[in-house]
Motif scaffolding. Structure first.
Motif, PDB file in Angstrom:
ATOM      1  N   GLY A 107     -26.602 -26.837  65.520  1.00 59.30           N
ATOM      2  CA  GLY A 107     -26.218 -26.529  64.016  1.00 59.30           C
ATOM      3  C   GLY A 107     -25.008 -25.806  63.705  1.00 59.30           C
ATOM      4  N   THR A 108     -24.421 -26.312  62.689  1.00 60.60           N
ATOM      5  CA  THR A 108     -23.190 -25.454  62.053  1.00 60.60           C
ATOM      6  C   THR A 108     -23.537 -24.954  60.775  1.00 60.60           C
ATOM      7  N   ARG A 109     -23.671 -23.699  60.368  1.00 63.73           N
ATOM      8  CA  ARG A 109     -24.086 -23.214  59.424  1.00 63.73           C
ATOM      9  C   ARG A 109     -22.899 -23.073  58.402  1.00 63.73           C
ATOM     10  N   LEU A 110     -22.574 -23.830  57.507  1.00 61.97           N
ATOM     11  CA  LEU A 110     -21.561 -23.744  56.658  1.00 61.97           C
ATOM     12  C   LEU A 110     -21.787 -23.009  55.010  1.00 61.97           C
ATOM     13  N   THR A 111     -20.849 -22.060  54.786  1.00 65.97           N
ATOM     14  CA  THR A 111     -21.104 -21.493  53.452  1.00 65.97           C
ATOM     15  C   THR A 111     -19.779 -21.638  52.773  1.00 65.97           C
ATOM     16  N   VAL A 112     -19.874 -22.562  51.562  1.00 65.78           N
ATOM     17  CA  VAL A 112     -18.673 -22.601  50.855  1.00 65.78           C
ATOM     18  C   VAL A 112     -18.364 -21.868  49.558  1.00 65.78           C
ATOM     19  N   THR A 113     -17.335 -20.896  49.358  1.00 71.91           N
ATOM     20  CA  THR A 113     -17.423 -19.922  48.295  1.00 71.91           C
ATOM     21  C   THR A 113     -16.398 -20.259  47.254  1.00 71.91           C
TER      22      THR A 113
END
Lengths: 113, 109
Positions: A107-113
Motif C-alpha cells: 500500500g501507498t498511504r497518500l495524504t493531500v493537504t
C-alpha cells in the motif's frame, strides 16, 4: 506466490499536484489491479491493468484522473492527478486471477493537504 | 444491501478466546478470500476457498456454498491477531473482487 512492492510507501502532497505510484511484482502476471481505500472504508477497485492494452476503469474513475501504465508483465504505475484532499487514501496494487490467490502490495498511504 | 456482508463490524476479545467472523454474500462466486489488514495498511491473503474448510496454524476458514456463507475462526487468540479481517468474493463472471466492510478485531492481553 507473488511478492509485490510499492513505492512510495507514503507521501504527503499539496493539492493540485500529481503523484505516481509504482508497483513491482516478482513474477510475471497477466492482470494487475489498482484499489483505493478511503479512511474507514473498504477497498474499491479503480481499474484493471493488462499488459499491452488500455486499462479498464470502474464506474466513477476516469483515465484523466488516474492514468495507468503497464509496460510489462511485472510492473505498473498509477498516477493520481490534480490531487485534492478527497484523494487522501491508501492505494494498493494487487495481482490475481480467476482461480488463483490474490496478492496485495503493502500500500501507498497518500495524504493531500 | 451490500453484496458481501460481514459481522460483527467490531470485535473485542481476551487473549486465548475463540473468535468467529462471519461473511455472507449474494453474488455467484468462484472463490471467497479472507484477508488481513494491519494498521500500516498492507493486506495479507489468509485463505482462498471454493468449498469446504481450510486450516493454517490457528486460523480456520469454512465455506457453505449452498448457504452462501463463510466463517473465519481464530483459536487461542493473541494480541498480535489484532487487525481488520476482510472477506472478498471473487465473482464467477470474472476476476473482480467484491469486498466486505471488514471486521476490526482487538485482542487484549
Amino acid at each position: 506466490s507473488a511478492v509485490i512492492s510499492q513505492k512510495p510507501s507514503r507521501d504527503i502532497c499539496q493539492r493540485g499536484t500529481s503523484l505516481t505510484i509504482q508497483c513491482q511484482v516478482d513474477s510475471q502476471v497477466t492482470m494487475m489491479f489498482w484499489y483505493r481505500q478511503q479512511p474507514g472504508q473498504s477497498l474499491t477497485l479503480i481499474a484493471t491493468a493488462n499488459q499491452g492494452s488500455e486499462a479498464t476503469y470502474e464506474s466513477g474513475f476516469v483515465i484523466d484522473k488516474f492514468p495507468i501504465s503497464r509496460p510489462n508483465l511485472t510492473f505498473s504505475t498509477l498516477t493520481v492527478s490534480n490531487m485534492s484532499p478527497e484523494d487522501s487514501s491508501i492505494y494498493l496494487c494487487s495481482v490475481g486471477g480467476r482461480a488463483i490467490e490474490q496478492y496485495f502490495g503493502p500500500g501507498t498511504r497518500l495524504t493531500v493537504t | 444491501k451490500n453484496e458481501v456482508e460481514q459481522s460483527p463490524q467490531n470485535l473485542t476479545a481476551q487473549e486465548g478466546e475463540f473468535i468467529t467472523i462471519n461473511c455472507s454474500y449474494s453474488v455467484g462466486i468462484s472463490a471467497l478470500h479472507w484477508l488481513q489488514q494491519h494498521p500500516g495498511g498492507g493486506i495479507v491473503s489468509l485463505f482462498m476457498l471454493s468449498s469446504g474448510k481450510k486450516k493454517h496454524g490457528r486460523l480456520i476458514a469454512t465455506i457453505n456454498i449452498q448457504e452462501k456463507h463463510s466463517s473465519l475462526h481464530i483459536t487461542a487468540s493473541h494480541p498480535r491477531d489484532s487487525a481488520v479481517y476482510i472477506c472478498a468474493a471473487k465473482e464467477t463472471s470474472g476476476s473482480r473482487l467484491t469486498f466486505g466492510e471488514g471486521t476490526q478485531l482487538t485482542v487484549n492481553p
